[in-house]
Write an enzyme that holds these catalytic residues in place. Structure first.
Site, PDB file in Angstrom:
ATOM      1  N   GLY A  95       0.767  -1.238   0.000  1.00 34.09           N
ATOM      2  CA  GLY A  95       0.000   0.000   0.000  1.00 34.09           C
ATOM      3  C   GLY A  95       0.791   1.278   0.000  1.00 34.09           C
ATOM      4  O   GLY A  95       0.232   2.362   0.206  1.00 34.09           O
ATOM      5  N   HIS A 151       8.655  -3.644 -23.542  1.00 35.59           N
ATOM      6  CA  HIS A 151       7.540  -4.592 -23.477  1.00 35.59           C
ATOM      7  C   HIS A 151       6.407  -3.950 -22.685  1.00 35.59           C
ATOM      8  O   HIS A 151       6.595  -2.951 -21.991  1.00 35.59           O
ATOM      9  CB  HIS A 151       7.974  -5.899 -22.795  1.00 35.59           C
ATOM     10  CG  HIS A 151       8.583  -5.705 -21.451  1.00 35.59           C
ATOM     11  ND1 HIS A 151       9.943  -5.498 -21.256  1.00 35.59           N
ATOM     12  CD2 HIS A 151       8.028  -5.641 -20.203  1.00 35.59           C
ATOM     13  CE1 HIS A 151      10.194  -5.347 -19.965  1.00 35.59           C
ATOM     14  NE2 HIS A 151       9.050  -5.420 -19.305  1.00 35.59           N
ATOM     15  N   ASP A 158      15.296 -10.461  -5.064  1.00 34.11           N
ATOM     16  CA  ASP A 158      13.862 -10.268  -5.213  1.00 34.11           C
ATOM     17  C   ASP A 158      13.100 -11.508  -4.727  1.00 34.11           C
ATOM     18  O   ASP A 158      13.414 -12.614  -5.156  1.00 34.11           O
ATOM     19  CB  ASP A 158      13.583  -9.989  -6.700  1.00 34.11           C
ATOM     20  CG  ASP A 158      12.112 -10.010  -7.060  1.00 34.11           C
ATOM     21  OD1 ASP A 158      11.275  -9.790  -6.162  1.00 34.11           O
ATOM     22  OD2 ASP A 158      11.805 -10.251  -8.240  1.00 34.11           O
ATOM     23  N   ARG A 208      13.163  -6.101  -1.565  1.00 33.11           N
ATOM     24  CA  ARG A 208      12.084  -5.138  -1.774  1.00 33.11           C
ATOM     25  C   ARG A 208      11.176  -5.053  -0.551  1.00 33.11           C
ATOM     26  O   ARG A 208       9.982  -4.763  -0.672  1.00 33.11           O
ATOM     27  CB  ARG A 208      11.274  -5.527  -3.023  1.00 33.11           C
ATOM     28  CG  ARG A 208      12.116  -5.596  -4.286  1.00 33.11           C
ATOM     29  CD  ARG A 208      11.315  -6.064  -5.494  1.00 33.11           C
ATOM     30  NE  ARG A 208      12.166  -6.171  -6.689  1.00 33.11           N
ATOM     31  CZ  ARG A 208      11.732  -6.533  -7.894  1.00 33.11           C
ATOM     32  NH1 ARG A 208      10.455  -6.838  -8.071  1.00 33.11           N
ATOM     33  NH2 ARG A 208      12.566  -6.597  -8.911  1.00 33.11           N
ATOM     34  N   ARG A 212      14.385   7.210 -16.466  1.00 36.32           N
ATOM     35  CA  ARG A 212      15.340   6.104 -16.450  1.00 36.32           C
ATOM     36  C   ARG A 212      14.761   5.025 -17.335  1.00 36.32           C
ATOM     37  O   ARG A 212      13.589   4.649 -17.204  1.00 36.32           O
ATOM     38  CB  ARG A 212      15.550   5.600 -15.026  1.00 36.32           C
ATOM     39  CG  ARG A 212      16.422   4.334 -14.912  1.00 36.32           C
ATOM     40  CD  ARG A 212      15.553   3.106 -14.833  1.00 36.32           C
ATOM     41  NE  ARG A 212      16.313   1.899 -14.498  1.00 36.32           N
ATOM     42  CZ  ARG A 212      15.800   0.682 -14.545  1.00 36.32           C
ATOM     43  NH1 ARG A 212      14.545   0.474 -14.919  1.00 36.32           N
ATOM     44  NH2 ARG A 212      16.528  -0.358 -14.207  1.00 36.32           N
ATOM     45  N   HIS A 252      16.622  -2.667  -6.755  1.00 35.25           N
ATOM     46  CA  HIS A 252      15.530  -3.643  -6.691  1.00 35.25           C
ATOM     47  C   HIS A 252      15.871  -4.940  -7.420  1.00 35.25           C
ATOM     48  O   HIS A 252      15.140  -5.924  -7.292  1.00 35.25           O
ATOM     49  CB  HIS A 252      14.272  -3.037  -7.311  1.00 35.25           C
ATOM     50  CG  HIS A 252      14.442  -2.662  -8.755  1.00 35.25           C
ATOM     51  ND1 HIS A 252      15.264  -1.629  -9.163  1.00 35.25           N
ATOM     52  CD2 HIS A 252      13.919  -3.182  -9.888  1.00 35.25           C
ATOM     53  CE1 HIS A 252      15.218  -1.536 -10.478  1.00 35.25           C
ATOM     54  NE2 HIS A 252      14.423  -2.461 -10.940  1.00 35.25           N
ATOM     55  N   ASP A 253      16.961  -4.952  -8.193  1.00 29.34           N
ATOM     56  CA  ASP A 253      17.333  -6.135  -8.978  1.00 29.34           C
ATOM     57  C   ASP A 253      18.436  -6.974  -8.348  1.00 29.34           C
ATOM     58  O   ASP A 253      18.744  -8.050  -8.853  1.00 29.34           O
ATOM     59  CB  ASP A 253      17.781  -5.715 -10.387  1.00 29.34           C
ATOM     60  CG  ASP A 253      16.613  -5.321 -11.281  1.00 29.34           C
ATOM     61  OD1 ASP A 253      15.537  -5.923 -11.133  1.00 29.34           O
ATOM     62  OD2 ASP A 253      16.772  -4.418 -12.114  1.00 29.34           O
ATOM     63  N   GLU A 303      19.467   1.826 -18.094  1.00 29.63           N
ATOM     64  CA  GLU A 303      19.890   0.641 -17.349  1.00 29.63           C
ATOM     65  C   GLU A 303      20.863  -0.145 -18.223  1.00 29.63           C
ATOM     66  O   GLU A 303      20.463  -0.830 -19.160  1.00 29.63           O
ATOM     67  CB  GLU A 303      18.700  -0.239 -16.979  1.00 29.63           C
ATOM     68  CG  GLU A 303      19.114  -1.487 -16.210  1.00 29.63           C
ATOM     69  CD  GLU A 303      18.023  -2.536 -16.100  1.00 29.63           C
ATOM     70  OE1 GLU A 303      18.217  -3.493 -15.329  1.00 29.63           O
ATOM     71  OE2 GLU A 303      16.997  -2.422 -16.797  1.00 29.63           O
ATOM     72  N   ASP A 320      14.340   1.362 -18.557  1.00 33.79           N
ATOM     73  CA  ASP A 320      14.494  -0.044 -18.227  1.00 33.79           C
ATOM     74  C   ASP A 320      15.110  -0.775 -19.424  1.00 33.79           C
ATOM     75  O   ASP A 320      14.806  -0.457 -20.577  1.00 33.79           O
ATOM     76  CB  ASP A 320      13.113  -0.624 -17.890  1.00 33.79           C
ATOM     77  CG  ASP A 320      13.164  -2.063 -17.439  1.00 33.79           C
ATOM     78  OD1 ASP A 320      13.918  -2.361 -16.497  1.00 33.79           O
ATOM     79  OD2 ASP A 320      12.439  -2.892 -18.024  1.00 33.79           O
TER      80      ASP A 320
END
Length: 631
Positions: free
Chosen positions: A187, A262, A517, A521, A345, A449-450, A376, A347
């Site tokens: 949230g 994508h 991941d 996160r 940025r 996050h990766d 990236e 991706d």
């Protein structure tokens, strides 16, 4: 007798200027041969891929003396792009080559183990936004940073689970069908970010990079469902406008994540699941205006997708309708800039064709030279090849700069293992290859996050091939955590001191840990922060701001050893410098002043204790900083 290398690409007495050069700007090359070698007729050999080699003779210089014969030449390239070079010379009637040994030294006699040097030539008009330089960036995964109680949060639905416990572990188990659905949400929202702007401003943040915020049906939101709408869990368009306005008032710019290689299969464009109607979208309607965006092998069931994930159908970025939708006048890029964003940025930038990035650059820069484009790219962006094409990201007209994975890797390996030579060479290679405007705003992070959190990488067990269950059950124990904080502080010193812009992954400054991941996160631990680490991060930002040299200053390594790193940032136009003394050892250390600061007209200790003898006294796993005037 002092020994000199024949050539050193990192030393401006051999190559001036250091690093990449502007198109049509002269670059001077120098070779130094011991007289006893009896070398004659040295030449520079410049190699521009796809073109004939160009030979330039070096002339004997007045800097020659009885011991060394010094030769120089000037080369000016009229063409932008990556060039390669080496040298040849005659000795005793034989032709010999001088090529790169290791990263920077010119070696006499080619034995098959040496290689070309690189010269990056970039557009003379290429520049990057000044507002980022010298600042501090903060990356936010929107669902996990802050939840405002005043925002309208949609209720849980059949495809969205909302955690009641903010500090719970994200769902990592597959569902009953063996699929990872990423449909659990905490949230976090845009109002929550806006409410935390005072905290971010106090931390020294001047730019926020947001992971995707557009409508999507998984918590990471990299499966875009509608580029034109904010995801309802995050808020409304008005909330985004409000966030950008409030951030700007505090001197903070907002950078968005653009996912353009994508879309989601569950999107208004593809509509595989029928969420957006029974007969709309490329998958369900052969006459859909979006059908030609995608690559079909056997319509509609077989189509090209991102890394084989059928939930992420690839787009043909060079389809004119798609390019115009994203990059056209009033298109997606410009819509969100008009609403307050300061840039994008990109991706998986290596999966975007050059023509699309060209169009994207024009669209973004049409809104002002202060708008930024990051890409990236996990490798050296100047030597990157993808799909058989040498990329031209950083020579002008495409990216401003990149996510700096090379720095991240060598910093963490140095702090964890003491890999000093790897660290120095890794940093210098990027500085040598990248245009100065790109260097000044490199996105320098330790976590994202990766990848696993930096503190876990530094002090935790190696993840190796261990699966998600293992990762969910193995955190840092108390001794590992204490050690991890000490190492993380050292890594952050380098992150803030090196050229570029430090980018804090939300929660790193609060001591958040986690493997890959989704454990990297987890939510920001409000109320359970490591306040010592937060204060340390704030101190780093203070020093960075106090020493204006961090905006554009050059880097000089004074000492890099297994236990210690001393470096200076120097801005000759300002006439100032800052020396950083990092002690990554278990013992307190007294550093003697480096040559630059010792000769300074005035000295200001920004952090640390200076003894009567002028030495900087630094505790274990800590640093000192000294500001000086160039004499």
């Amino acid at each position: 007798m002092q020994q000199f290398p024949i050539y050193d690409a990192y030393d401006e007495s051999y190559k001036s200027p250091f690093g990449a050069v502007k198109q049509n700007a002269p670059c001077e090359f120098t070779l130094k041969f011991p007289r006893v070698m009896n070398v004659t007729e040295p030449q520079l050999v410049m190699v521009r891929p796809g073109h004939k080699e160009k030979y330039v003779a070096l002339e004997l210089s007045d800097d020659s003396d009885k011991l060394y014969a010094t030769y120089t030449c000037t080369y000016t390239s009229q063409h932008s792009g990556v060039h390669y070079y080496y040298f040849v010379a005659i000795q005793n009637g034989n032709r010999n080559e001088i090529k790169r040994r290791g990263t920077n030294i010119g070696a006499w006699g080619y034995d098959g183990g040496h290689d070309f040097f690189q010269l990056t030539v970039y557009d003379a008009e290429f520049d990057t936004p000044d507002w980022l330089k010298g600042g501090v960036m903060y990356q936010i995964f929107p669902d996990r940073f802050s939840k405002s109680a005043t925002a309208d949060i949609p209720a849980a639905s059949i495809d969205r689970v909302i955690h009641s416990d903010w500090n719970a572990i994200p769902v990592w188990q597959p569902n009953e069908h063996g699929m990872i659905t990423n449909n659990d949400f905490f949230g976090g929202n845009l109002k929550g970010i806006e409410e935390k702007l005072p905290y971010l401003a106090d931390l020294g943040v001047t730019a926020i990079y947001l992971n995707p915020i557009f409508e999507a049906h998984e918590n990471h939101r990299y499966n875009t469902a509608n580029y034109e709408r904010i995801d309802s869990m995050l808020g409304k368009e008005a909330d985004f406008v409000s966030l950008c306005k409030a951030a700007k008032e505090r001197g903070i710019g907002i950078i968005l994540d653009g996912v353009f290689s994508h879309t989601g299969a569950d999107s208004v464009y593809f509509n595989k699941n029928g969420r957006y109607g029974e007969k709309t979208g490329a998958y369900r309607d052969p006459e859909s205006p979006y059908r030609n965006w995608y690559c079909w092998m056997d319509y509609p069931h077989v189509y090209e997708s991102w890394w084989g994930m059928t939930t992420l159908p690839n787009v043909n970025e060079n389809n004119p309708e798609y390019t115009n939708y994203i990059c056209g006048q009033g298109g997606i890029l410009q819509k969100w800039i008009d609403l307050g964003a300061m840039g994008w940025r990109l991706d998986v930038a290596d999966e975007l064709p050059d023509e699309f990035i060209d169009a994207l650059n024009k669209a973004v820069k049409a809104k002002g030279d202060d708008k930024v484009i990051y890409g990236e790219v996990w490798e050296d962006a100047t030597t990157k090849e993808s799909y058989g094409v040498r990329r031209r990201y950083l020579i002008g007209g495409q990216l401003d700069s990149t996510m700096n994975y090379p720095f991240k890797e060598v910093i963490l390996n140095y702090i964890k293992y003491g890999a000093a030579e790897e660290f120095r060479n890794g940093v210098m290679t990027i500085l040598e290859h990248y245009p100065k405007p790109s260097v000044d705003i490199l996105m320098n992070f330790l976590s994202t996050h990766d990848i696993e959190r930096a503190i876990t990488r530094l002090a935790g067990q190696e993840v190796g091939t261990n699966d998600r269950r293992w990762q969910s059950e193995n955190g840092l124990n108390e001794p590992e955590y204490v050690y991890g904080v000490a190492l993380l502080k050292c890594a952050m010193v380098l992150q803030f001191a090196l050229p570029g812009v430090p980018c804090i992954y939300y929660g790193d400054e609060a001591g958040q840990e986690g493997y890959k991941d989704p454990f990297n996160r987890r939510t920001y631990p409000w109320g359970m922060e490591n306040n010592d680490l937060v204060s340390f991060t704030t101190e780093l930002s203070r020093i960075r701001k106090a020493g204006g040299v961090f905006a554009k200053g050059e880097l000089k390594f004074v000492e890099v050893s297994r236990q210690h790193c001393v470096l200076s940032r120097i801005d000759r136009e300002m006439g100032e410098g800052v020396t950083i003394y990092l002690n990554r050892s278990r013992r307190a250390t007294k550093f003697k002043p480096c040559d630059l600061s010792a000769k300074a007209g005035t000295v200001e200790v920004l952090r640390g204790v200076q003894t009567d003898s002028g030495r900087m006294q630094v505790p274990p796993y800590d640093f000192a900083a000294v500001k000086f005037k160039l004499s």
